[in-house]
Design a protein around this motif. Structure first.
Motif, PDB file in Angstrom:
ATOM      1  N   ASN A  19      23.503  44.691  43.007  1.00 48.23           N
ATOM      2  CA  ASN A  19      23.490  45.250  44.358  1.00 48.23           C
ATOM      3  C   ASN A  19      24.934  45.470  44.768  1.00 48.23           C
ATOM      4  OD1 ASN A  19      20.645  45.241  44.901  1.00 48.23           O
ATOM      5  ND2 ASN A  19      20.786  43.015  44.924  1.00 48.23           N
ATOM      6  N   PHE A  20      25.330  46.732  44.855  1.00 41.64           N
ATOM      7  CA  PHE A  20      26.724  47.075  45.100  1.00 41.64           C
ATOM      8  C   PHE A  20      26.898  47.628  46.507  1.00 41.64           C
ATOM      9  CE2 PHE A  20      25.966  47.263  40.571  1.00 41.64           C
ATOM     10  CZ  PHE A  20      26.982  46.462  40.102  1.00 41.64           C
ATOM     11  N   VAL A  21      28.060  47.365  47.077  1.00 36.62           N
ATOM     12  CA  VAL A  21      28.399  47.802  48.417  1.00 36.62           C
ATOM     13  C   VAL A  21      29.465  48.886  48.315  1.00 36.62           C
ATOM     14  CG1 VAL A  21      29.335  47.034  50.640  1.00 36.62           C
ATOM     15  CG2 VAL A  21      27.933  45.476  49.272  1.00 36.62           C
ATOM     16  N   LEU A  22      29.328  49.932  49.112  1.00 38.77           N
ATOM     17  CA  LEU A  22      30.328  50.994  49.140  1.00 38.77           C
ATOM     18  C   LEU A  22      31.653  50.420  49.618  1.00 38.77           C
ATOM     19  CD1 LEU A  22      30.946  54.009  48.836  1.00 38.77           C
ATOM     20  CD2 LEU A  22      30.331  54.279  51.225  1.00 38.77           C
ATOM     21  N   ARG A  23      32.703  50.663  48.869  1.00 41.46           N
ATOM     22  CA  ARG A  23      34.037  50.156  49.214  1.00 41.46           C
ATOM     23  C   ARG A  23      35.049  51.278  49.112  1.00 41.46           C
ATOM     24  NH1 ARG A  23      34.604  44.095  47.013  1.00 41.46           N
ATOM     25  NH2 ARG A  23      32.435  43.523  47.218  1.00 41.46           N
ATOM     26  N   ALA A  24      36.178  51.070  49.770  1.00 38.95           N
ATOM     27  CA  ALA A  24      37.251  52.061  49.728  1.00 38.95           C
ATOM     28  C   ALA A  24      37.931  52.080  48.363  1.00 38.95           C
ATOM     29  CB  ALA A  24      38.283  51.778  50.817  1.00 38.95           C
ATOM     30  N   GLU A  25      38.027  50.914  47.709  1.00 39.74           N
ATOM     31  CA  GLU A  25      38.681  50.846  46.403  1.00 39.74           C
ATOM     32  C   GLU A  25      37.708  51.240  45.306  1.00 39.74           C
ATOM     33  OE1 GLU A  25      38.678  47.425  47.850  1.00 39.74           O
ATOM     34  OE2 GLU A  25      40.784  47.020  48.232  1.00 39.74           O
ATOM     35  N   ARG A  26      38.255  51.822  44.252  1.00 33.18           N
ATOM     36  CA  ARG A  26      37.419  52.178  43.108  1.00 33.18           C
ATOM     37  C   ARG A  26      37.161  50.946  42.258  1.00 33.18           C
ATOM     38  NH1 ARG A  26      39.692  57.558  40.439  1.00 33.18           N
ATOM     39  NH2 ARG A  26      41.631  56.396  40.326  1.00 33.18           N
ATOM     40  N   MET A  27      36.016  50.956  41.592  1.00 30.42           N
ATOM     41  CA  MET A  27      35.642  49.853  40.715  1.00 30.42           C
ATOM     42  C   MET A  27      36.121  50.154  39.300  1.00 30.42           C
ATOM     43  SD  MET A  27      31.913  48.644  39.356  1.00 30.42           S
ATOM     44  CE  MET A  27      31.303  47.939  40.857  1.00 30.42           C
ATOM     45  N   GLU A  28      37.007  49.321  38.783  1.00 32.63           N
ATOM     46  CA  GLU A  28      37.478  49.464  37.414  1.00 32.63           C
ATOM     47  C   GLU A  28      36.589  48.616  36.511  1.00 32.63           C
ATOM     48  OE1 GLU A  28      41.525  48.907  34.801  1.00 32.63           O
ATOM     49  OE2 GLU A  28      41.230  47.675  36.581  1.00 32.63           O
ATOM     50  N   VAL A  29      36.026  49.238  35.484  1.00 32.67           N
ATOM     51  CA  VAL A  29      35.141  48.536  34.555  1.00 32.67           C
ATOM     52  C   VAL A  29      35.920  48.230  33.281  1.00 32.67           C
ATOM     53  CG1 VAL A  29      33.001  48.681  33.229  1.00 32.67           C
ATOM     54  CG2 VAL A  29      33.128  49.717  35.512  1.00 32.67           C
ATOM     55  N   ARG A  30      35.758  47.001  32.781  1.00 30.70           N
ATOM     56  CA  ARG A  30      36.461  46.558  31.570  1.00 30.70           C
ATOM     57  C   ARG A  30      35.455  46.088  30.529  1.00 30.70           C
ATOM     58  NH1 ARG A  30      41.962  45.130  32.058  1.00 30.70           N
ATOM     59  NH2 ARG A  30      42.749  45.791  34.064  1.00 30.70           N
ATOM     60  N   VAL A  31      35.770  46.397  29.278  1.00 34.98           N
ATOM     61  CA  VAL A  31      34.988  45.896  28.136  1.00 34.98           C
ATOM     62  C   VAL A  31      35.973  45.197  27.219  1.00 34.98           C
ATOM     63  CG1 VAL A  31      33.542  46.496  26.175  1.00 34.98           C
ATOM     64  CG2 VAL A  31      33.301  47.765  28.317  1.00 34.98           C
ATOM     65  N   GLY A  32      35.712  43.931  26.963  1.00 33.86           N
ATOM     66  CA  GLY A  32      36.636  43.161  26.122  1.00 33.86           C
ATOM     67  C   GLY A  32      38.030  43.083  26.708  1.00 33.86           C
ATOM     68  N   GLY A  33      38.143  43.111  28.032  1.00 33.47           N
ATOM     69  CA  GLY A  33      39.436  43.030  28.698  1.00 33.47           C
ATOM     70  C   GLY A  33      40.180  44.344  28.795  1.00 33.47           C
ATOM     71  N   ILE A  34      39.605  45.421  28.292  1.00 33.02           N
ATOM     72  CA  ILE A  34      40.265  46.734  28.302  1.00 33.02           C
ATOM     73  C   ILE A  34      39.534  47.662  29.265  1.00 33.02           C
ATOM     74  CG2 ILE A  34      40.883  48.750  26.915  1.00 33.02           C
ATOM     75  CD1 ILE A  34      41.082  46.849  24.520  1.00 33.02           C
ATOM     76  N   SER A  35      40.279  48.303  30.126  1.00 36.06           N
ATOM     77  CA  SER A  35      39.698  49.215  31.103  1.00 36.06           C
ATOM     78  C   SER A  35      39.079  50.414  30.398  1.00 36.06           C
ATOM     79  CB  SER A  35      40.777  49.693  32.066  1.00 36.06           C
ATOM     80  OG  SER A  35      40.243  50.671  32.934  1.00 36.06           O
ATOM     81  N   VAL A  36      37.822  50.725  30.769  1.00 37.18           N
ATOM     82  CA  VAL A  36      37.165  51.906  30.205  1.00 37.18           C
ATOM     83  C   VAL A  36      37.006  53.006  31.242  1.00 37.18           C
ATOM     84  CG1 VAL A  36      35.976  50.656  28.384  1.00 37.18           C
ATOM     85  CG2 VAL A  36      34.841  50.968  30.582  1.00 37.18           C
ATOM     86  N   GLY A  37      37.378  52.733  32.473  1.00 33.26           N
ATOM     87  CA  GLY A  37      37.300  53.760  33.503  1.00 33.26           C
ATOM     88  C   GLY A  37      36.771  53.208  34.811  1.00 33.26           C
TER      89      GLY A  37
END
Length: 168
Positions: A104-122
């Protein structure tokens, strides 16, 4: 409060319109740096918005990996996408990985950075019902058994989602 929301909405619409004008279908992944002398940041460069949007909206694909609160599927794209990785390797593909985090996600001003294995994927994009977030992953080497998936909003705390298990 109404004025603040209007300003936020105007900023978001402006960002989306600016992103939608991006052209090209190239994804670069691997260690990147602002300049040749600076420290390397383990990260990937996100796909252009038209490709990322197509991956998000694609019908269900072949499940590649899953974990608690996360699934990774291989989905097809209309036009070929050139994926360039660290070391200069590049390849053209008509399929990319879509990583989806449920919650359940809330709209925020900041973008959500997604990481896999500690590396940002976007940057993840919330679904309209805010029950999931999706991001296209071009570097398939990141998706492996035991890779931990996490996200963070801006400089906020990292939220651990789950650990990937490859489908057999």
């Amino acid at each position: 409060m109404g004025v603040e929301m209007a300003v936020l909405l105007a900023l978001l619409v402006g960002c989306v319109q600016e992103q939608e004008s991006a052209k090209g279908k190239v994804m670069v992944s691997g260690p990147i740096s602002d300049d040749s002398t600076g420290p390397k940041i383990e990260s990937t460069i996100t796909l252009p918005p038209p490709v990322n949007g197509e991956v998000r909206k694609a019908p269900a694909g072949e499940r590649v990996a899953s974990g608690s609160g996360v699934t990774v599927e291989r989905v097809r794209v209309t036009d070929p996408v050139t994926v360039r990785q660290a070391g200069g390797r590049s390849s053209e593909t008509r399929s990319l990985l879509r990583l989806r985090i449920t919650g359940n996600f809330v709209l925020r001003a900041e973008r959500m950075e997604v990481r896999v294995g500690g590396i940002s994927v976007g940057y993840g994009v919330e679904s309209t019902d805010r029950r999931s977030v999706s991001v296209a992953v071009g570097d398939e080497e990141l998706v492996r058994d035991g890779a931990r998936v996490a996200y963070a909003y801006g400089a906020g705390p990292t939220v651990e989602v789950g650990t990937l298990r490859m489908e057999r």
